[in-house]
Design an enzyme around this catalytic site. Structure first.
Site, PDB file in Angstrom:
ATOM      1  N   ASP A 164      14.819  13.061 -46.411  1.00 23.35           N
ATOM      2  CA  ASP A 164      14.354  13.962 -45.286  1.00 23.35           C
ATOM      3  C   ASP A 164      14.256  13.433 -43.819  1.00 23.35           C
ATOM      4  OD1 ASP A 164      14.524  16.017 -47.409  1.00 23.35           O
ATOM      5  OD2 ASP A 164      12.300  15.213 -47.703  1.00 23.35           O
ATOM      6  N   HIS A 191      20.418  18.587 -47.541  1.00 25.87           N
ATOM      7  CA  HIS A 191      20.890  18.290 -46.100  1.00 25.87           C
ATOM      8  C   HIS A 191      21.110  19.316 -45.494  1.00 25.87           C
ATOM      9  CE1 HIS A 191      22.149  14.080 -47.878  1.00 25.87           C
ATOM     10  NE2 HIS A 191      21.228  14.346 -48.283  1.00 25.87           N
TER      11      HIS A 191
END
Ligand code: IMP
Ligand code: MG
Length: 333
Positions: free
Chosen positions: A13, A43
């Site tokens: 992340d 993503h």
């Protein structure tokens, strides 16, 4: 740029999706190949006011000329593959390897019911750990056995290496993060395989001698979802106050947060053989740089922060994220 591997220097992340989507366009990438565990990674790509949260299709899709592949090391969930191919309109330029192992409902059920996975490790519950276990036991289904995936089956190592032979630019999109690697993270608070740069290359069938650049992506602060140590962790309320509160792309859980960790970044650079650093979300720490494309626009404190990272990690910071959009970036290469 030749063959570039993009990997995460923290716990996932960090904004790899944004970096990969920018590079796909800026560097006229011919092939973007997704590596990593599977659909446990989300993503995020923002382009033309649209937000895409991709768990299977590579983020290089934003360049209409880029071929999008999933390497044999990656686990696939056919439902998510089909949904994202449709959503991104990439049916004609998407492929996955016949040797990708397939996540089945039983894997998801086990991931969400096993006491250790659910309560101790706190997995994403997407079935990846149990599927990798079946793969190691040599009982997992392969993509080549799934009718709905037939039209996408592609010899991914052959296509990726062929593109490199033709001097085209190739991006290998890593997932997760160095410190949730099965080997290099704090076991057992880790994902179900190694996800560092060399593993990412193996996932798509590229050997170490072919790699030109390894971009290590670190965020301007650190976040982690699930269990395990997080040095300097601030509470959820403090995270909100600082604007560091984030919510999981896959799970929706509020991510735990801490300040930038120089020693983790340095160790990640070592393990991944990084040649350059990308620092994302600089605008969250220094709002005045929001949307900037020029290093000269940065204030004194923001520059001091970047300089300190370069000194401590001993690598150049070549890319700096200044906002969520793919083109909100400072490219110093
Ligand atoms: P699993 O990968 O779903 O088995 O989860 C194992 C651990 O890795 C949990 O702490 C997850 O939150 C974490 N994890 C897995 N994938 C990602 C990711 O893409 N980003 C951040 N954390 C992840
Ligand atoms: Mg993510």
């Amino acid at each position: 740029m030749g063959c570039t591997v993009v990997v995460d220097g923290f716990f996932g992340d960090t904004g790899k999706g944004k970096i990969v989507s920018y590079l796909a366009i800026a560097d006229d990438v011919a092939v973007c190949a997704r590596a990593g565990v599977g659909p446990n990674a989300g993503h995020t790509v923002v382009k033309d006011d649209r937000v895409y949260k991709l768990r299977m299709v590579p983020c290089g899709f934003v360049n209409p000329k880029t071929l999008l592949l999933i390497g044999p090391g990656v686990l696939v969930n056919p439902d998510i593959v089909l949904k994202e191919v449709k959503e991104t309109g990439t049916d004609k330029r998407f492929g996955l390897d016949p040797q990708c192992a397939v996540i089945e409902p039983k894997h998801i059920e086990l991931d969400q019911s096993d006491a250790n996975l659910k309560n101790v490790v706190k997995t994403t519950g997407t079935g990846t750990g149990p599927c990798n276990a079946d793969r190691v036991m040599r009982v997992a289904k392969m993509a080549r056995e799934i009718a709905s995936l037939k039209k996408y089956l592609t010899d991914v190592p052959a296509v990726v290496n062929g593109a490199l032979d033709d001097d085209k630019n190739v991006l290998i999109e890593g997932t997760q993060g160095t410190f949730i690697s099965l080997y290099h993270g704090q076991y057992p608070y880790v994902t179900s395989k190694d996800i560092c740069a060399s593993a990412a290359c193996s996932d798509v069938g590229v050997g170490p001698t072919r790699v030109d650049e390894v971009v290590l992506v670190c965020k301007a602060y650190v976040t982690r979802v699930g269990a395990g140590d997080l040095e300097g962790e601030i509470g959820p309320e403090e995270a909100k106050r600082r604007g560091w509160d984030e919510y999981g792309t896959v799970t929706g859980r509020q991510r735990r947060a801490a300040p930038f960790n120089y020693s983790l970044a340095k160790r990640a650079a070592m393990i991944n053989g990084a040649t350059q650093l990308a620092i994302t979300k600089l605008d969250v720490l220094f709002p005045e740089c929001k949307g900037s494309n020029s290093y000269d626009d940065l204030g004194v404190e923001a520059r001091a922060f970047i300089n300190r990272i370069e000194e401590q990690v001993c690598l150049p910071v070549t890319l700096i994220g200044t906002g969520p959009n793919y083109n909100e970036i400072i490219d110093r290469r």
